[in-house]
Structure formats: structure tokens, C-alpha cells
Design a protein around this motif. Structure first.
Motif, short mmCIF file in Angstrom:
data_model
loop_
_atom_site.label_atom_id
_atom_site.label_comp_id
_atom_site.label_asym_id
_atom_site.label_seq_id
_atom_site.Cartn_x
_atom_site.Cartn_y
_atom_site.Cartn_z
N GLN A 33 42.79 40.40 35.13
CA GLN A 33 42.22 40.08 36.42
C GLN A 33 40.86 40.77 36.55
O GLN A 33 40.60 41.78 35.90
N TYR A 35 38.00 42.16 39.46
CA TYR A 35 37.78 42.56 40.85
C TYR A 35 36.34 42.99 41.03
O TYR A 35 35.71 43.48 40.10
N PRO A 43 38.12 47.22 46.26
CA PRO A 43 38.14 46.13 45.27
C PRO A 43 38.66 44.83 45.90
O PRO A 43 39.63 44.83 46.64
N PHE A 45 39.78 40.88 44.81
CA PHE A 45 40.19 40.03 43.71
C PHE A 45 39.21 38.88 43.51
O PHE A 45 38.78 38.23 44.46
N GLN A 48 42.09 35.50 38.01
CA GLN A 48 43.09 35.91 37.03
C GLN A 48 43.05 34.92 35.87
O GLN A 48 42.98 33.71 36.08
N PHE A 88 35.36 45.36 38.04
CA PHE A 88 36.49 45.93 37.31
C PHE A 88 37.32 44.83 36.66
O PHE A 88 37.58 43.80 37.28
N GLN A 92 47.29 43.45 32.58
CA GLN A 92 48.72 43.62 32.84
C GLN A 92 49.48 43.25 31.58
O GLN A 92 49.20 42.25 30.93
N ASN A 98 52.52 47.45 35.56
CA ASN A 98 51.46 47.74 36.50
C ASN A 98 50.11 47.35 35.90
O ASN A 98 49.96 47.23 34.68
N LEU A 99 49.12 47.15 36.76
CA LEU A 99 47.77 46.83 36.30
C LEU A 99 47.08 48.09 35.79
O LEU A 99 47.16 49.15 36.41
N PHE A 101 43.44 49.40 35.09
CA PHE A 101 42.05 49.07 35.39
C PHE A 101 41.08 49.69 34.39
O PHE A 101 41.28 50.85 33.95
N TYR B 35 46.73 53.61 44.32
CA TYR B 35 45.76 53.98 43.30
C TYR B 35 44.93 55.16 43.81
O TYR B 35 44.66 55.28 45.01
N LEU B 43 39.70 53.91 38.76
CA LEU B 43 40.91 53.53 39.49
C LEU B 43 42.13 53.88 38.64
O LEU B 43 42.34 53.30 37.58
N PHE B 45 46.31 54.23 38.49
CA PHE B 45 47.55 53.79 39.12
C PHE B 45 48.47 54.98 39.38
O PHE B 45 48.72 55.80 38.49
N ASN B 56 57.27 51.03 39.19
CA ASN B 56 56.38 51.52 38.15
C ASN B 56 55.78 52.84 38.60
O ASN B 56 55.61 53.08 39.80
N LEU B 97 53.11 40.92 42.30
CA LEU B 97 52.59 41.93 41.37
C LEU B 97 51.53 41.37 40.44
O LEU B 97 51.27 41.90 39.39
N GLN B 100 46.26 41.68 43.43
CA GLN B 100 46.38 42.83 44.33
C GLN B 100 45.39 42.69 45.48
O GLN B 100 44.20 42.44 45.26
N PHE B 102 43.68 44.78 48.23
CA PHE B 102 43.46 46.19 48.54
C PHE B 102 43.16 46.42 50.02
O PHE B 102 42.52 45.59 50.67
#
Lengths: 111, 111
Positions: A33, A35, A43, A45, A48, A88, A92, A98-99, A101, B35, B43, B45, B56, B97, B100, B102
Motif C-alpha cells: 500500500q 500513503y 498518513p 491511503f 493498494q 510511505f 503486508q 500487520n503492515l 511501513f 503506530y 512509522l 507498528f 498482532n 486490516l 488503514q 489514520f
């Protein structure tokens, strides 16, 4: 552990020039993804990518996902001052991982 | 739909104190991720909660903890604050998931 590297860290361009940021993962990703974070903001989105070799366009922005699903790029054609911010990538692994970055590429555009 | 909200927006604490940050996700989103964002580390997690369960967890010490309530609102707690905990803490909600969304973040300064 899984890492996502992003280069360059900074990019200064003249308005109208093109810009590219690159993202590389140490492991195969299920999706990547992108951002954008404006100065002082959070951030947001952008897009993706899921399929190997996928290319997606949003106006002047072109996103690519590598054939091995380990790298990606974002290219902006003819930058404008509104493109300023930090871009960014986030990878995944698996559907519920989890993502992770990248550290981002900070773009500044000189009018 | 209202976006992700975080409270407080700004916080100043001293070393050794503890802090609790709150996040309200987008209505209908059951996943909440936290984050930490710093200029040096980018960033990072912290953890992700889904339906009140931590699904996670990132590589942060046990001083960082969180929880999620039945209405999907989430809190994170940092105990025994250190100077290095000064950062922007971002919460992100998601329905699946992947994408995201933010919130504006909580800017924590530890003196």
C-alpha cells in the motif's frame, strides 16, 4: 524480521519535474500500500497493489508492484506544489499480518 | 461517516509518569492499530486489536500496552515514560486490516 526499505529518503524537485520513490521488501508480500502524509498531517491511503506485476494509475501518479512481489514504485509525472509531503509504502505479509511501513520519501517541490 | 478521532491531541508528561491515549475508530471498523512515529524511526507498528483481542504486536517493550472495548474504541497506555517515548502516536482503523484510515494523532512530549 521483515523489513521494508524505501529510497530515496529525500527528494527535491523543480515544479514540473518527475519524481519516483522505490520500495523493497526482504520477503514476498501479499500486498503493498502507498500513503501520503502532508506536513503536519497524518498518513492518507493512496492505493493498494495485490497482483504480481500490477500497475495502477491515479491521474499523474503511477504505482507498480514487482513481478516477485518484493518491490514497488510510485512515480509522479510533472510534479506540482500540491504533491509536497512524505510518501510511505507499507507491505503486508499474509492476510492478517500487520503492515510494515518504509521510512518514507519526503518530497519537496520548488515552484 | 466520521473519521478516526484521537484524544488528547497534545500531551506533555514527565519521565516516570504514565499516559493513556484514546482512539475512536470509524463506525463499523473492528480493527484498530497503533503506530509510533518519530523523525528517526519513521512509522513503527505497536499493536493491532480486532474484536477486543490483540491480534498482532510489534517490537516494543511491555511498558506499551493497549486494549479494545466492545464498541471498538481503543486505548493505549505507556507506563514509566522515558524521554525517547516522545513521538506522534497514530491510531488507524480498518474494516479488513488492509486499508488503514489514520486519525490525526496524539503528540506526546516527555520532559
Amino acid at each position: 524480521g521483515q523489513q521494508v526499505m524505501q529510497i530515496p529518503q529525500y527528494q527535491h524537485v523543480q515544479e514540473g519535474e518527475d519524481f519516483t520513490t522505490y520500495c523493497n521488501s526482504s520477503t514476498t508480500l501479499s500486498n503493498i500500500q502507498w500513503y501520503k502524509q502532508r506536513p503536519g498531517g497524518h498518513p492518507v491511503f493512496l492505493i493498494q497493489l495485490v497482483k504480481s506485476g500490477e500497475v495502477k494509475k491515479q491521474k499523474r501518479l503511477t504505482f507498480q508492484f514487482g513481478e516477485a512481489k518484493k518491490n514497488s514504485s510510485l512515480h509522479i509525472t510533472a510534479t506540482q506544489t500540491t504533491d509536497v509531503g512524505t510518501y510511505f509504502c507499507a507491505g503486508q505479509r499474509g492476510s492478517q499480518g500487520n503492515l510494515i511501513f518504509g521510512k518514507g520519501t519526503k518530497l519537496s517541490v520548488k515552484p | 461517516k466520521a473519521g478516526v478521532t484521537q484524544t488528547p491531541r497534545y500531551l506533555i508528561k514527565t519521565r516516570g509518569q504514565q499516559v493513556t491515549l484514546s482512539c475512536s475508530p470509524i463506525s463499523g471498523h473492528r480493527s484498530v492499530s497503533w503506530y509510533q512515529q518519530t523523525p528517526g524511526q519513521g512509522l513503527q507498528f505497536l499493536f493491532e486489536y480486532f474484536s477486543e483481542t490483540q491480534r498482532n504486536k510489534g517490537n516494543f517493550p511491555g511498558r506499551f500496552s493497549g486494549r479494545q472495548f466492545s464498541n471498538s474504541r481503543s486505548e493505549m497506555n505507556v507506563s514509566t515514560l522515558e524521554l525517547g517515548d516522545s513521538a506522534l502516536y497514530l491510531c488507524a482503523s480498518s474494516s479488513t486490516l488492509d486499508t488503514q484510515y489514520f486519525g490525526p494523532g496524539t503528540r506526546l512530549t516527555v520532559l
